[in-house]
Design a protein around this motif. Structure first.
Motif, PDB file in Angstrom:
ATOM      1  N   MET A  42      -5.791   3.863   1.439  1.00  0.00           N
ATOM      2  CA  MET A  42      -5.527   2.424   1.488  1.00  0.00           C
ATOM      3  C   MET A  42      -4.341   2.117   2.398  1.00  0.00           C
ATOM      4  O   MET A  42      -4.287   1.047   3.013  1.00  0.00           O
ATOM      5  N   ALA A  82     -11.162   5.566   0.730  1.00  0.00           N
ATOM      6  CA  ALA A  82     -10.523   5.192  -0.535  1.00  0.00           C
ATOM      7  C   ALA A  82     -11.555   5.067  -1.648  1.00  0.00           C
ATOM      8  O   ALA A  82     -11.302   5.469  -2.794  1.00  0.00           O
ATOM      9  N   ALA A 112       0.830  -1.207   0.000  1.00  0.00           N
ATOM     10  CA  ALA A 112       0.000   0.000   0.000  1.00  0.00           C
ATOM     11  C   ALA A 112       0.867   1.261   0.000  1.00  0.00           C
ATOM     12  O   ALA A 112       0.548   2.238  -0.683  1.00  0.00           O
ATOM     13  N   GLU A 138     -11.142   2.343   4.157  1.00  0.00           N
ATOM     14  CA  GLU A 138     -11.522   1.789   2.858  1.00  0.00           C
ATOM     15  C   GLU A 138     -12.663   2.593   2.237  1.00  0.00           C
ATOM     16  O   GLU A 138     -12.719   2.767   1.009  1.00  0.00           O
ATOM     17  N   ALA A 169      -5.848   2.066   5.753  1.00  0.00           N
ATOM     18  CA  ALA A 169      -6.582   0.808   5.916  1.00  0.00           C
ATOM     19  C   ALA A 169      -5.631  -0.350   6.183  1.00  0.00           C
ATOM     20  O   ALA A 169      -5.909  -1.214   7.027  1.00  0.00           O
ATOM     21  N   GLN A 220      -6.628   8.363  -2.725  1.00  0.00           N
ATOM     22  CA  GLN A 220      -7.076   6.974  -2.681  1.00  0.00           C
ATOM     23  C   GLN A 220      -5.983   6.065  -2.128  1.00  0.00           C
ATOM     24  O   GLN A 220      -6.232   5.220  -1.261  1.00  0.00           O
ATOM     25  N   SER A 221      -4.760   6.218  -2.616  1.00  0.00           N
ATOM     26  CA  SER A 221      -3.667   5.355  -2.159  1.00  0.00           C
ATOM     27  C   SER A 221      -3.320   5.618  -0.695  1.00  0.00           C
ATOM     28  O   SER A 221      -3.021   4.678   0.053  1.00  0.00           O
TER      29      SER A 221
END
Length: 480
Positions: A156, A306, A99, A303, A159, A152-153
């Motif tokens: 993650m 994300a 990730a 998540e 997460a 988004q990354s």
């Protein structure tokens, strides 16, 4: 488009080519190189078999995590050993690394594209039939797609961190369950051995009385059967102890033989969180703290973020990126410069499909969170109900044991005063042993209910750490 014609001296064209060549060589020299790392199952198996609790690197890890922990293998130190050795932790750390690498990918800016466009004109020979051109295209993000990818990354990564925390708690739970099973088996073995000694003494007394006709063969046979059953119970307790040690080794991530000669400390299970402290907070307060702090809840929240970022990315893609490309062409002795502007034409679709897909995935992420929250609420309610019932059972067993112990004391005084023979006292000893074993079994059930509640809350309830936490919470008026 053609903008200007300039006579270019040959030495300048040579210098330009040399610079392009040098730049290309420099870029290629800075590239990462592939390194082959084959995995050999035989070697990894040997490494797993070689793991030991006296590993100096493990000692350094424990000392760094908990200075002054010493060599007492208790729940805390064995949990640290499992964090060091357990394969699931290595897998979770690897997922976190993946990730984090994805963040680097998202932050990368696209490289420009260099295109060469040589052509040959068969109808022209002077000054040269060759036309040589080049274009460098740059991708321009005009709608924030790169920002959405980074968000988004990074979500993650969060997460994955929460998943690592969840895996840590699960590994601790496996260690705790194995230690609790070991504690229960050891205590049961001691009580069964005490009962066996009492029963053996009683059978010997009955055999003497049988020889003089004071008891029947049926009475003697019944007590011999009870003695044999105790032998089977002792064998079962020994089996449970061996099984618990094997499960403890598996929970830590070492071979079973690594625990040979090691007696783990089980004191945490002798001093669990008192029921009075457990009652300092309501079920609603327990649910609130679990729903706000459990790592699996936080992981699903990450998540969901994300999924939000992924949807923003697809919405941003409705506005195409631009390709800007300055170019140069050498055409029959003349120099021509150009500038290209290009991009996707959103006339056949406006990215509706990916937007709908990401919208559905965001809804799915929200549904997963709601499902988990419902499971946590129900789990806490059930765990609290079971714990309260187990506490009541333990109190009843304590009361029965105390009453039986009082009765035995009365019989012992009567025997000492010569008011009766020892037969009633031996029967009372057997009954007291049965009551002691029942009391211990009720205590084990209470501890097992407590560990279920501990997992539901993801809060330590065994050992001094758990007691200190709840005492501090009780001092705040039950606010967890």
């Amino acid at each position: 488009m053609r903008t200007k014609r300039i006579g270019l001296r040959p030495n300048y064209r040579t210098l330009t080519s040399a610079l392009l060549l040098a730049g290309t060589v420099g870029v290629l020299a800075g590239c990462a190189k592939y390194e082959d790392r084959p995995i050999r199952p035989a070697e990894t198996a040997v490494a797993l078999e070689a793991r030991r609790l006296d590993d100096p690197r493990l000692a350094q890890f424990i000392e760094a995590a908990k200075p002054g922990a010493g060599k007492d293998w208790n729940l805390s130190s064995l949990t640290l050993a499992s964090l060091y050795f357990h394969p699931e932790m290595e897998l979770s750390r690897a997922k976190l690394a993946v990730a984090e690498a994805a963040v680097l990918t998202a932050k990368q800016r696209p490289n420009p594209i260099l295109s060469f466009l040589p052509s040959y004109n068969t109808t022209v020979s002077t000054p040269s039939p060759w036309t040589i051109g080049s274009v460098i295209s740059f991708l321009v993000d005009v709608s924030g797609q790169r920002t959405a990818k980074i968000e988004q990354s990074e979500a993650m990564v969060q997460a994955a961190r929460e998943d690592l925390a969840t895996a840590s708690w699960q590994v601790r739970g496996q260690v705790r369950t194995a230690l609790l099973s070991l504690w229960a088996a050891k205590g049961r073995t001691i009580l069964i051995n005490q009962r066996t000694a009492t029963q053996d003494h009683f059978v010997n007394a009955l055999e003497r009385r049988f020889t003089i006709g004071e008891v029947t063969a049926l009475d003697l046979s019944r007590e011999r059967i009870n003695l044999n059953q105790l032998a089977l119970l002792a064998a079962e307790a020994a089996r449970q102890e061996d099984e618990a040690r094997a499960k403890l080794a598996a929970a830590v991530g070492v071979p079973a033989r690594s625990l040979n000669g090691i007696e783990p400390s089980l004191a945490e299970f002798d001093r669990p969180v008192p029921p009075a402290l457990m009652a300092a907070a309501s079920g609603a307060e327990y649910r609130r703290i679990a729903l706000a702090t459990r790592s699996d809840v936080l992981g699903l929240l990450a998540e969901y973020e994300a999924a939000q970022a992924a949807l923003r990315l697809e919405v941003a893609k409705q506005i195409p990126n631009l390709n800007l490309g300055p170019g140069y062409t050498y055409d029959q002795g003349e120099n021509m410069f150009s500038f290209e502007i290009g991009g996707e034409l959103p006339i056949l679709n406006q990215n509706q499909g990916p937007i709908a897909e990401m919208t559905a995935k965001r809804r799915e992420a929200a549904a997963k969170l709601i499902v988990l929250q419902a499971q946590i609420i129900n789990g806490i309610d059930v765990a609290l109900a079971n714990h309260r019932a187990a506490v009541r059972m333990s109190e009843m067993a304590d009361d029965q044991f105390n009453r039986q112990n009082t009765r035995r004391g009365q019989l012992q005084r009567a025997v000492q005063l010569g008011e009766m023979d020892r037969s009633p006292l031996m029967s009372a000893d057997i009954e007291l042993g049965v009551a002691a074993l029942a009391k211990y079994d009720a205590t084990v059930q209470q501890r097992q209910a407590l560990e279920v509640l501990e997992d539901a809350l993801q809060q330590p309830l065994f050992g001094t750490d758990g007691i200190a936490i709840l005492r501090a919470q009780a001092a705040k008026g039950g606010q967890l």
